[in-house]
Design an enzyme around this catalytic site. Sequence first.
Site, PDB file in Angstrom:
ATOM      1  CE  LYS A  35      -3.691   2.356   2.535  1.00  0.00           C
ATOM      2  NZ  LYS A  35      -4.554   2.317   3.751  1.00  0.00           N
ATOM      3  CE  LYS A  91      -6.432   2.116  -0.853  1.00  0.00           C
ATOM      4  NZ  LYS A  91      -7.144   2.175   0.464  1.00  0.00           N
TER       5      LYS A  91
END
Length: 440
Positions: free
Chosen positions: A306, A359
Amino acid sequence: MCSIQNFTSTLIFPNSSVVPALTQPAMASTVAFSPAIGANVQHSRRTSSLWPVPTARPVAARASAEQAVQARSGRTIEECEADAVAGKFPAAPPPNRPPPPSGTPDIRPLDMAKRPRRNRRSPALRAAFQETSITPANLVLPLFIHEGEEDTPIGAMPGCFRLGWRHGLLEEVYRTRDVGVNSFVLFPKVPDGLKTQTGGEAYNDNGLVPRTIGLLKDKYPDIVIYTDVALDPYSSDGHDGIVREDGVIMNDETVHQLCKQAVSQARAGADVVSPSDMMDGRVGAIRSSLDAEGFHDVSIMSYTAKYASSFYGPFREALDSNPRFGDKKTYQMNPANYREALIETASDEAEGADILLVKPGLPYLDIIRLLRDNSALPIAAYQVSGEYSMIKAGGVLKMVDEEKVMMESLLCLRRAGADIILTYFARQAANVLCGTKART
């Protein structure tokens, strides 16, 4: 399958033209469809007229076929059949090669053994050799929920709402299941009065998320519910962890809170808990806590890579979870880093993650491929709010074809190696895949 299979006899559909047997699929497409869709669509109160039930009319079909033959050759179908029995077959038609435009050079064809365009020359060939497919089963729909009764539109995310957990949420899940999407991830908008520096509301068994999970599981026991494990929606500081007086995000103390949050969500009925906080060691600690409470079957989808991205802006508006100071760069990854994702992958695998997530999605296709090539675990990609909003804005301004760009972007995430995609387009894309609106 969502697509209708070829019929083995010539049929006439009401209000449609004749469909000769085995000449073309009734629903041509270059994407694969989910086998689960048919059952959902069949019971929909909105789509009762979606699939017309074919009624065989052999006599009418025969007459129509005969007319078609007469129109083409001037002879009846019986005459053609008699010639075929007698061994009299028509000569093959000459190749249809229309003349090129004026000014085209007259050249000798290139001496090429391989011409890749041969496999692209027709829709049937392109569909046969398509390497990547996408179905509604590959999609997970993120849902924003709040305590209110009304659905509140999110300004930066056209078409998305903060859903009232009792009514609007159930309607959205119903409509999404109708087109074959059965996986959902919950994100709560927590009232400011419940936010604290240590995020204790995150593990309140009677909090918004546990109540919502219980309601959804009671209404739709077969769906898959993912949850978000992080403190930022519950923190008065807006960070994913506990903030020390000097601004440092505390790691181990935060992990302790996350374990209690994950157990609370599992107790409510969550199928997959998803730590998105990027604290070190949290996957192993959560796995141990879940197992200690008997939740051995609850999966962990770790936000493995992320990044501290600028694409999260609309999401933070939706949850009012912007950090009150500073940024998240001491725990989320540097967008400039590639190899670092391998460190996070190895750590999460060793600690017991069941799914690895990247992400954002589209700007990080190389990272998705990196994880795919270095792990046997399922890979998830999150097409985040900024990606969604840009496509929506481009469509509104007529700068791009929204539907085509939407489908292409999802296909690219699949091609890079994502098994599942968290996307706000999930229901819209599934409608296209299932044929409940015009396809592009």
